[in-house]
Structures are given as C-alpha cells and as structure tokens.
Motif scaffolding. Structure first.
Motif, PDB file in Angstrom:
ATOM      1  N   ASP A 232       0.777  -1.070  -0.102  1.00 35.59           N
ATOM      2  CA  ASP A 232      -0.003   0.063  -0.027  1.00 35.59           C
ATOM      3  C   ASP A 232       0.814   1.304   0.020  1.00 35.59           C
ATOM      4  O   ASP A 232       0.483   2.345  -0.715  1.00 35.59           O
ATOM      5  N   ARG A 233       1.764   1.170   0.859  1.00 36.91           N
ATOM      6  CA  ARG A 233       2.821   2.319   0.957  1.00 36.91           C
ATOM      7  C   ARG A 233       3.662   2.808  -0.378  1.00 36.91           C
ATOM      8  O   ARG A 233       3.371   3.888  -0.823  1.00 36.91           O
ATOM      9  N   TRP A 234       4.013   1.841  -1.093  1.00 43.64           N
ATOM     10  CA  TRP A 234       4.767   2.038  -2.405  1.00 43.64           C
ATOM     11  C   TRP A 234       3.682   2.160  -3.642  1.00 43.64           C
ATOM     12  O   TRP A 234       3.954   3.102  -4.719  1.00 43.64           O
ATOM     13  N   ALA A 235       2.397   1.637  -3.381  1.00 41.09           N
ATOM     14  CA  ALA A 235       1.560   1.958  -4.419  1.00 41.09           C
ATOM     15  C   ALA A 235       0.936   3.394  -4.261  1.00 41.09           C
ATOM     16  O   ALA A 235       0.852   4.115  -5.523  1.00 41.09           O
ATOM     17  N   LEU A 236       1.010   3.895  -3.290  1.00 41.28           N
ATOM     18  CA  LEU A 236       0.746   5.450  -3.079  1.00 41.28           C
ATOM     19  C   LEU A 236       1.855   6.358  -3.758  1.00 41.28           C
ATOM     20  O   LEU A 236       1.588   7.189  -4.400  1.00 41.28           O
ATOM     21  N   VAL A 237       2.950   5.898  -3.386  1.00 40.68           N
ATOM     22  CA  VAL A 237       4.225   6.509  -3.774  1.00 40.68           C
ATOM     23  C   VAL A 237       4.110   6.733  -5.203  1.00 40.68           C
ATOM     24  O   VAL A 237       4.195   7.879  -5.890  1.00 40.68           O
ATOM     25  N   TYR A 238       3.966   5.490  -6.243  1.00 42.52           N
ATOM     26  CA  TYR A 238       4.094   5.418  -7.436  1.00 42.52           C
ATOM     27  C   TYR A 238       2.523   5.605  -8.287  1.00 42.52           C
ATOM     28  O   TYR A 238       2.645   5.450  -9.450  1.00 42.52           O
ATOM     29  N   PRO A 242      -3.785   0.373  -5.149  1.00 45.16           N
ATOM     30  CA  PRO A 242      -3.197  -0.489  -4.114  1.00 45.16           C
ATOM     31  C   PRO A 242      -3.978  -1.823  -4.297  1.00 45.16           C
ATOM     32  O   PRO A 242      -3.384  -3.011  -4.259  1.00 45.16           O
ATOM     33  N   ARG A 243      -5.135  -1.767  -4.682  1.00 49.69           N
ATOM     34  CA  ARG A 243      -5.956  -3.155  -4.710  1.00 49.69           C
ATOM     35  C   ARG A 243      -5.391  -4.089  -5.918  1.00 49.69           C
ATOM     36  O   ARG A 243      -5.417  -5.211  -6.123  1.00 49.69           O
ATOM     37  N   LEU A 244      -4.741  -3.286  -7.025  1.00 47.18           N
ATOM     38  CA  LEU A 244      -4.362  -4.036  -8.343  1.00 47.18           C
ATOM     39  C   LEU A 244      -2.997  -4.548  -7.661  1.00 47.18           C
ATOM     40  O   LEU A 244      -2.895  -5.709  -7.976  1.00 47.18           O
ATOM     41  N   ALA A 245      -2.250  -3.826  -7.119  1.00 45.74           N
ATOM     42  CA  ALA A 245      -0.823  -4.070  -6.648  1.00 45.74           C
ATOM     43  C   ALA A 245      -0.956  -5.404  -5.735  1.00 45.74           C
ATOM     44  O   ALA A 245      -0.243  -6.333  -5.757  1.00 45.74           O
ATOM     45  N   ARG A 246      -1.911  -5.420  -4.751  1.00 49.98           N
ATOM     46  CA  ARG A 246      -1.881  -6.418  -3.889  1.00 49.98           C
ATOM     47  C   ARG A 246      -2.658  -7.821  -4.617  1.00 49.98           C
ATOM     48  O   ARG A 246      -2.188  -8.981  -4.378  1.00 49.98           O
ATOM     49  N   ALA A 247      -3.613  -7.614  -5.431  1.00 52.09           N
ATOM     50  CA  ALA A 247      -4.216  -8.643  -6.191  1.00 52.09           C
ATOM     51  C   ALA A 247      -2.956  -9.385  -6.944  1.00 52.09           C
ATOM     52  O   ALA A 247      -2.885 -10.663  -6.984  1.00 52.09           O
ATOM     53  N   LEU A 248      -1.983  -8.580  -7.588  1.00 50.67           N
ATOM     54  CA  LEU A 248      -0.908  -9.229  -8.282  1.00 50.67           C
ATOM     55  C   LEU A 248       0.172  -9.884  -7.415  1.00 50.67           C
ATOM     56  O   LEU A 248       0.557 -10.949  -7.795  1.00 50.67           O
ATOM     57  N   ALA A 249       0.405  -9.312  -6.335  1.00 51.31           N
ATOM     58  CA  ALA A 249       1.160  -9.991  -5.252  1.00 51.31           C
ATOM     59  C   ALA A 249       0.689 -11.301  -4.588  1.00 51.31           C
ATOM     60  O   ALA A 249       1.474 -12.151  -4.251  1.00 51.31           O
ATOM     61  N   TRP A 250      -0.415 -11.146  -4.422  1.00 52.52           N
ATOM     62  CA  TRP A 250      -1.120 -12.158  -3.976  1.00 52.52           C
ATOM     63  C   TRP A 250      -1.174 -13.299  -4.954  1.00 52.52           C
ATOM     64  O   TRP A 250      -1.192 -14.416  -4.389  1.00 52.52           O
ATOM     65  N   MET A 251      -1.363 -13.088  -5.928  1.00 46.87           N
ATOM     66  CA  MET A 251      -1.452 -13.970  -7.167  1.00 46.87           C
ATOM     67  C   MET A 251       0.068 -14.798  -7.333  1.00 46.87           C
ATOM     68  O   MET A 251       0.164 -15.906  -7.579  1.00 46.87           O
ATOM     69  N   GLU A 252       1.067 -13.799  -7.306  1.00 47.04           N
ATOM     70  CA  GLU A 252       2.093 -14.094  -7.460  1.00 47.04           C
ATOM     71  C   GLU A 252       3.004 -15.170  -6.123  1.00 47.04           C
ATOM     72  O   GLU A 252       3.666 -16.020  -6.644  1.00 47.04           O
ATOM     73  N   SER A 253       2.681 -14.594  -4.937  1.00 44.25           N
ATOM     74  CA  SER A 253       3.305 -15.240  -4.066  1.00 44.25           C
ATOM     75  C   SER A 253       2.600 -15.613  -2.714  1.00 44.25           C
ATOM     76  O   SER A 253       3.026 -16.204  -1.816  1.00 44.25           O
ATOM     77  N   GLY A 254       1.448 -15.141  -2.506  1.00 47.41           N
ATOM     78  CA  GLY A 254       0.419 -15.164  -1.440  1.00 47.41           C
ATOM     79  C   GLY A 254       0.849 -14.428  -0.245  1.00 47.41           C
ATOM     80  O   GLY A 254       0.880 -14.457   0.830  1.00 47.41           O
ATOM     81  N   VAL A 293      10.801  -5.454   1.625  1.00 47.54           N
ATOM     82  CA  VAL A 293      10.539  -3.974   1.302  1.00 47.54           C
ATOM     83  C   VAL A 293      10.952  -3.488  -0.046  1.00 47.54           C
ATOM     84  O   VAL A 293      10.308  -3.189  -1.015  1.00 47.54           O
ATOM     85  N   GLY A 294      12.303  -3.862  -0.381  1.00 46.28           N
ATOM     86  CA  GLY A 294      12.894  -3.754  -1.638  1.00 46.28           C
ATOM     87  C   GLY A 294      12.122  -4.453  -2.788  1.00 46.28           C
ATOM     88  O   GLY A 294      12.035  -3.978  -3.853  1.00 46.28           O
ATOM     89  N   ASN A 295      11.855  -5.568  -2.398  1.00 39.27           N
ATOM     90  CA  ASN A 295      11.057  -6.385  -3.680  1.00 39.27           C
ATOM     91  C   ASN A 295       9.823  -5.904  -3.870  1.00 39.27           C
ATOM     92  O   ASN A 295       9.531  -5.724  -5.093  1.00 39.27           O
ATOM     93  N   VAL A 296       9.120  -5.374  -2.628  1.00 40.78           N
ATOM     94  CA  VAL A 296       7.664  -4.909  -2.953  1.00 40.78           C
ATOM     95  C   VAL A 296       7.921  -3.547  -4.074  1.00 40.78           C
ATOM     96  O   VAL A 296       7.320  -3.237  -4.780  1.00 40.78           O
ATOM     97  N   ARG A 297       8.908  -2.631  -3.359  1.00 40.26           N
ATOM     98  CA  ARG A 297       9.122  -1.248  -3.868  1.00 40.26           C
ATOM     99  C   ARG A 297       9.424  -1.460  -5.549  1.00 40.26           C
ATOM    100  O   ARG A 297       8.798  -0.715  -6.425  1.00 40.26           O
TER     101      ARG A 297
END
Length: 351
Positions: A232-238, A242-254, A293-297
């Motif tokens: 959510d933090r980095w989604a706001l920055v860029y 955030p709902r899209l970023a979370r969906a993608l991350a959950w799909m990729e790694s849970g 953190v770096g991976n998410v960013r």
C-alpha cells in the motif's frame, strides 16, 4: 568422442519437440535456447521455459532457414541448428571439448551442482566437468567428469513427484504458503485454474522448489500485514491502485517473502533477478534492498512502468508483467497470459 547406444535407458530429455509453456524448466527447451543464441537469435534467458520470446526466436530462425515458421521443434529444425541441434543426450560419451545439443541438456541439468549460468552454453568445459563430478559423487559413481552409460542411467532415473493431499479448509494459497511456492505455479503444475475450488482428498503435485522449511532470507520474517502495508505504501508513492498491486502480489506469492520459483523469480512480487536489476538501474536509478520491502518497492514500480507502457490499460499492463511488454505488442496475448490476467483481476479488491 566415442558414440554408443545406451541400452535400456530412455532419456526423456532427448525427446524431440518444443512443448508449449510449461510449469517447470525443461532441459531440451534450454538446449533450443542455447542453439538459437549460437545462431544469433535471442530467445531471452536460458531458463528452459518455452515462453513467447523463445517461440518467437525459433520462428524467426525457421524463416531464415526457409522452414515452416510454426515455432515448434522438429527434425528439420534441429538439423538446421547444425552442431547445436545434435546429438541427443545419451548417444555418445561426453568429456571436455565436446559441443552440441547433448552438452547443452547435460549442462542445464548440472546447474544444481554448481555450474554457473554463464557456463550453460553447449560447450563441455572444465567447469562442466567439475559440476559433473559433483553429481557423480552424489550418485556414488566414479567421479571422472565424463558422461557415459552409468551417468546417463542415473540421469534417466525418475523419483516420484512430490504431492500434497488436500485437507479440509485448505486452499491453493494456504498450501502454497506451507510449501513456500507460488499459488499460481501450484495451480499451473496441476492444470487447474487458480479460481477453481479444491476439495479434501484431492491430490496436488507440487512444483519444483517446494519445501516445508523456509530458506534463509534477507531480513527478518515479515507478516502478511507487514507485506500488505508495504504494498500500500509504495502503491501510493508510485500512483498505482493498491488493490491492483495487492491482487498481483497475492497471485504471485500469497504475500510470501521467501518464495523462489523454478526459474529464479524471488520474493513477494516474484521478480526475476534481471528484472529487479532493470528496475533498479533503469527505472529507479537506485539499488533497492534485497529484502521484502525492496522487492515490493521494485515490483510496484515495475507495475507502474508496465501501466505507462500501455497508457494505463490494466489488462495489457498485467499481460506485459507476465509475458513482457514487447511480446504483448508484437505477438498478442497467449492463452496462459489471458488466464493469468483474468485471475489477477478476479482477486482485485479481495485481498
């Protein structure tokens, strides 16, 4: 090199035919990739996966050789590869100095024995021999660094695929978390859409890299809440939803920080090392820490980059994430890409 027939040994890695996109790295696809590189065609990384870049490079090679450009490997295409298309593994003894398809297949299988990626090039060098000796010692064979009948028999021996029997209340995501694998790869390994419901007593084959113990990771373990907060933090920055970023991350790694795929994609966002380096060097201009953190960013910034490439079109940006932006533009979406996009969008707003 002395040629011989390997009696009673059927090496599956020697079967002709380039398969479609697979769920695990395939040594014979790696041999195709190495052969294409030797002829000046770019199949992308030598990862053993028949992705869009590999199929496109193969089709281009076939056109250059005036063969049907169907992106599939047949005898004529292998013949056109020359020395890089022959012989199949198991048809001759291999030692330092050998060059060919069989060497490429062998080297790809020796990556887990310390053979550097840069040495997987279809040329049997001292590095190849050193890695082969490690393999031979592990198999309790004479460590002579020469691939002969006994080594080929050991390579052909298959161990039973690891499997998990579904228990009540389990899902793709909870099982993936238990074995530290990607939910997407778990579903693909079993040919089941990630959106499908799994039931108790159903048997699931685990993808490569599945393990019950967590590997050593950089930084302290992170909770799912911490991962979610970082997204959510980095989604706001860029400026990413955030709902899209979370969906993608959950799909990729849970939301797991310690997942490593069979092709080396790592972390919450499942970034290939070269993708992570591209984001750091070209997009961000700074090196992000090699922790969650770096991976998410880096992952969220890469998603922003994909959105920019396609004018904010979410569907195409997700396709670019999965398939590569250039391949999406030049080839269009493959069926597995469409499925990936559909599942990510189905997770939108739910995680």
């Amino acid at each position: 090199m002395r040629r011989f027939a390997v009696v009673g040994v059927a090496l599956s890695i020697g079967v002709c035919g380039l398969t479609e996109v697979g769920t695990a790295a395939n040594p014979r696809i790696a041999a195709v990739q190495i052969g294409l590189r030797a002829h000046g065609f770019d199949p992308g990384p030598v990862d053993g996966l028949s992705g869009p870049l590999t199929r496109s490079a193969l089709a281009s090679f076939q056109r250059a050789k005036r063969l049907p450009d169907d992106g599939r490997l047949d005898r004529k295409t292998r013949r056109a590869l020359g020395q890089r298309g022959r012989p199949l593994l198991g048809q001759r003894e291999l030692a330092v100095g050998a060059v060919g398809w069989d060497v490429a297949v062998l080297e790809f299988r020796l990556r887990r024995r310390g053979l550097p990626r840069s040495a997987v090039d279809g040329r049997f060098t001292r590095s190849t021999a050193t890695a082969l000796r490690r393999y031979q010692r592990r198999q309790r064979l004479a460590p002579d660094g020469i691939a002969g009948p006994l080594t080929y028999r050991a390579l052909a021996a298959r161990s039973a695929a690891r499997a998990h029997v579904v228990r009540a209340g389990e899902s793709f995501f909870s099982i993936a978390a238990r074995y530290h694998v990607s939910p997407w790869q778990l579903a693909r390994r079993n040919g089941i859409p990630l959106t499908n419901v799994i039931v108790p007593d159903q048997r699931l084959v685990l993808p490569a890299g599945a393990r019950l113990s967590a590997p050593v990771v950089t930084g302290p373990p992170a909770s799912r809440d911490a991962v979610r907060a970082a997204i959510d933090r980095w989604a706001l920055v860029y400026g990413v939803d955030p709902r899209l970023a979370r969906a993608l991350a959950w799909m990729e790694s849970g939301f797991q920080q310690d997942v490593v795929s069979s092709v080396g994609a790592v972390g919450v966002m499942q970034l290939l090392p070269e993708t992570w380096e591209f984001v750091d060097t070209v997009v961000l201009g700074v090196r992000t820490p090699r922790n969650y953190v770096g991976n998410v960013r880096a992952g969220v910034r890469y998603l922003r980059w994909q959105l920019d490439q396609f004018g904010g079109n979410v569907r195409l940006a997700l396709a670019g994430w999965y398939q590569g932006a250039r391949a999406v533009r030049e080839i269009g979406l493959y069926d597995d890409t469409k499925l990936f996009v559909r599942v990510v969008l189905s997770l939108y707003g739910t995680v």
